[in-house]
Write a protein that holds these residues in place. Structure first.
Motif, PDB file in Angstrom:
ATOM      1  N   THR A  54       7.753 -12.679   1.493  1.00 42.99           N
ATOM      2  CA  THR A  54       8.157 -12.176   0.181  1.00 42.99           C
ATOM      3  C   THR A  54       6.968 -11.562  -0.557  1.00 42.99           C
ATOM      4  O   THR A  54       7.091 -10.504  -1.184  1.00 42.99           O
ATOM      5  CB  THR A  54       8.766 -13.307  -0.671  1.00 42.99           C
ATOM      6  N   ILE A  55       5.813 -12.214  -0.470  1.00 44.88           N
ATOM      7  CA  ILE A  55       4.600 -11.669  -1.095  1.00 44.88           C
ATOM      8  C   ILE A  55       4.231 -10.329  -0.477  1.00 44.88           C
ATOM      9  O   ILE A  55       3.897  -9.367  -1.177  1.00 44.88           O
ATOM     10  CB  ILE A  55       3.422 -12.661  -0.958  1.00 44.88           C
ATOM     11  N   LEU A  56       4.281 -10.249   0.847  1.00 45.99           N
ATOM     12  CA  LEU A  56       3.941  -9.000   1.533  1.00 45.99           C
ATOM     13  C   LEU A  56       4.916  -7.886   1.161  1.00 45.99           C
ATOM     14  O   LEU A  56       4.523  -6.720   1.050  1.00 45.99           O
ATOM     15  CB  LEU A  56       3.930  -9.225   3.047  1.00 45.99           C
ATOM     16  N   ALA A  57       6.192  -8.228   0.953  1.00 43.80           N
ATOM     17  CA  ALA A  57       7.175  -7.230   0.526  1.00 43.80           C
ATOM     18  C   ALA A  57       6.865  -6.728  -0.882  1.00 43.80           C
ATOM     19  O   ALA A  57       6.935  -5.521  -1.160  1.00 43.80           O
ATOM     20  CB  ALA A  57       8.586  -7.825   0.576  1.00 43.80           C
ATOM     21  N   VAL A  58       6.494  -7.642  -1.772  1.00 48.65           N
ATOM     22  CA  VAL A  58       6.141  -7.269  -3.145  1.00 48.65           C
ATOM     23  C   VAL A  58       4.866  -6.419  -3.147  1.00 48.65           C
ATOM     24  O   VAL A  58       4.754  -5.451  -3.918  1.00 48.65           O
ATOM     25  CB  VAL A  58       5.954  -8.529  -4.013  1.00 48.65           C
ATOM     26  N   MET A  59       3.920  -6.747  -2.277  1.00 52.67           N
ATOM     27  CA  MET A  59       2.704  -5.944  -2.170  1.00 52.67           C
ATOM     28  C   MET A  59       3.022  -4.530  -1.672  1.00 52.67           C
ATOM     29  O   MET A  59       2.377  -3.551  -2.074  1.00 52.67           O
ATOM     30  CB  MET A  59       1.706  -6.631  -1.236  1.00 52.67           C
ATOM     31  N   GLY A  60       4.019  -4.417  -0.784  1.00 53.44           N
ATOM     32  CA  GLY A  60       4.461  -3.095  -0.333  1.00 53.44           C
ATOM     33  C   GLY A  60       5.060  -2.300  -1.475  1.00 53.44           C
ATOM     34  O   GLY A  60       4.813  -1.088  -1.611  1.00 53.44           O
ATOM     35  N   LEU A  61       5.823  -2.975  -2.336  1.00 50.66           N
ATOM     36  CA  LEU A  61       6.382  -2.321  -3.520  1.00 50.66           C
ATOM     37  C   LEU A  61       5.269  -1.855  -4.447  1.00 50.66           C
ATOM     38  O   LEU A  61       5.318  -0.741  -4.983  1.00 50.66           O
ATOM     39  CB  LEU A  61       7.301  -3.305  -4.260  1.00 50.66           C
ATOM     40  N   ASP A  62       4.249  -2.686  -4.631  1.00 49.21           N
ATOM     41  CA  ASP A  62       3.111  -2.329  -5.483  1.00 49.21           C
ATOM     42  C   ASP A  62       2.395  -1.088  -4.955  1.00 49.21           C
ATOM     43  O   ASP A  62       2.052  -0.187  -5.715  1.00 49.21           O
ATOM     44  CB  ASP A  62       2.144  -3.508  -5.551  1.00 49.21           C
ATOM     45  N   ARG A  63       2.184  -1.038  -3.647  1.00 48.35           N
ATOM     46  CA  ARG A  63       1.525   0.133  -3.046  1.00 48.35           C
ATOM     47  C   ARG A  63       2.389   1.385  -3.193  1.00 48.35           C
ATOM     48  O   ARG A  63       1.871   2.480  -3.412  1.00 48.35           O
ATOM     49  CB  ARG A  63       1.232  -0.120  -1.558  1.00 48.35           C
ATOM     50  N   TYR A  64       3.701   1.208  -3.066  1.00 46.91           N
ATOM     51  CA  TYR A  64       4.623   2.348  -3.219  1.00 46.91           C
ATOM     52  C   TYR A  64       4.536   2.937  -4.627  1.00 46.91           C
ATOM     53  O   TYR A  64       4.406   4.150  -4.801  1.00 46.91           O
ATOM     54  CB  TYR A  64       6.048   1.897  -2.912  1.00 46.91           C
ATOM     55  N   VAL A  65       4.601   2.068  -5.635  1.00 50.09           N
ATOM     56  CA  VAL A  65       4.543   2.543  -7.026  1.00 50.09           C
ATOM     57  C   VAL A  65       3.187   3.190  -7.307  1.00 50.09           C
ATOM     58  O   VAL A  65       3.104   4.234  -7.949  1.00 50.09           O
ATOM     59  CB  VAL A  65       4.806   1.388  -8.006  1.00 50.09           C
ATOM     60  N   SER A  66       2.118   2.570  -6.803  1.00 46.91           N
ATOM     61  CA  SER A  66       0.767   3.068  -7.054  1.00 46.91           C
ATOM     62  C   SER A  66       0.550   4.466  -6.484  1.00 46.91           C
ATOM     63  O   SER A  66      -0.088   5.312  -7.112  1.00 46.91           O
ATOM     64  CB  SER A  66      -0.255   2.098  -6.458  1.00 46.91           C
TER      65      SER A  66
END
Length: 320
Positions: free
Chosen positions: A113-125
């Motif tokens: 779940t953390i890795l998925a949220v980190m992927g979302l963060d990279r996408y937005v960034s």
């Protein structure tokens, strides 16, 4: 071993240490060194993010959360490993087994779940840089972190409730730690509900979460393809550690889940042990190392702290 026709709730579970006991002191020494490294490396990354305000940004907060989960998963595994390696008989109480089962399963779900949220963060960034600070505000980050912990804990609590209702016909676990499938397979009654819910957990964490990351990176690659060389280089540099983390953890976990649901006894003992603990041993140390040394901002701060300790008069501490 209890007759398979008799159901019971055992007071203790026998763990499958097998051949490991022949050189248990060597294994214990190696495990202690590895555990100390995990504690030091993860604690260092967490401390750096807390100490320096410039690192209190979404990406670094998520990294420190990942390291905290690594400490949590390691604590669920290593202390009991040390105790059993030093004992003549390798057992764990039934209650202790269930607690370890809960902790290890929540560790796995939290990691994905953390890795998925980190992927979302990279996408937005990368894909919405102008709106990044608005979308990924600290309030949003803390809500995401709360979800990262609450979702797996609720998911696995239901899983454990379904497990503890089962009467068992045996008390011998093939692994050197307790996991849910190892306990469920010892049951004397129908476990269809447990199996269905177990598949639901696998799909929701080991399939859905990586799929979300994959979709994020498809969009990231599309943006990078239309961008300058410098932008592509910087984007890929920040994404590389995340990709390494998720690929390593996903491969280890899927292999372990698949292996032990089908043919756990058809492989050599040493290989069975290695594959069953790999997701508990490698990621907790790999994550802080790749983020600590791959990301310049964290690497610089770690080196600065080391220099402060070595040459305190030349390197005054700064929270910036």
């Amino acid at each position: 071993m209890t007759n398979s026709t008799t159901s019971f709730h055992p007071s203790a579970m026998m763990l499958g240490f097998g051949e490991m006991t022949s050189i248990k002191y060597l294994y214990c020494a190696l495990a202690i060194v590895w555990y100390v490294m995990i504690i030091l490396c993860n604690s260092a990354v967490i401390a750096i993010v807390i100490l320096y305000k410039t690192l209190q940004k979404p990406m670094y907060i998520f990294i420190s959360t990942l390291c905290l989960n690594g400490l949590y998963g390691s604590f669920a595994f290593y202390p009991n490993l040390f105790i059993n390696l030093l004992q003549d008989v390798q057992t764990i109480s039934y209650v202790g087994c269930i607690v370890q089962d809960f902790a290890i399963n929540t560790y796995v779900c939290c990691e994905m779940t953390i890795l998925a949220v980190m992927g979302l963060d990279r996408y937005v960034s990368i894909c919405n840089p102008l709106r990044y600070n608005t979308i990924m505000s600290l309030t949003t980050v803390y809500k995401l972190i709360a979800t990262v912990w609450m979702y797996p804990f609720i998911l696995i609590t239901i899983h454990i409730i379904l497990t503890i209702r089962l009467p068992l016909c045996d008390s011998v676990i093939l692994k050197i730690y307790c996991d849910n499938w190892s306990v469920v397979r010892l049951s004397c009654v129908d476990t269809t509900v447990n199996n269905i819910y177990g598949i639901f957990i696998i799909v929701s964490t080991l399939v859905t979460m990586p799929l979300l990351v994959f979709i994020s990176y498809v969009e990231i690659l599309r943006v990078c393809a239309r961008s300058s060389k410098d932008f592509r280089s910087k984007a890929l540099q920040t994404c590389a550690p995340h990709l390494i983390s998720i690929m390593n953890f996903l491969v280890d976990t899927l292999f372990e889940v698949t292996l032990y649901r089908f043919t756990p006894t058809n492989l050599p003992y040493a290989l069975r042990i290695f594959t069953s603990v790999n997701f508990l041993v490698v990621p907790p140390l790999l994550n802080p190392l790749i983020y600590g040394f791959k990301i310049p901002e964290i690497r610089t701060k770690i080196f600065k702290i080391v220099c402060q300790v070595t040459f305190p008069l030349k390197w005054p501490l700064s929270g910036s």
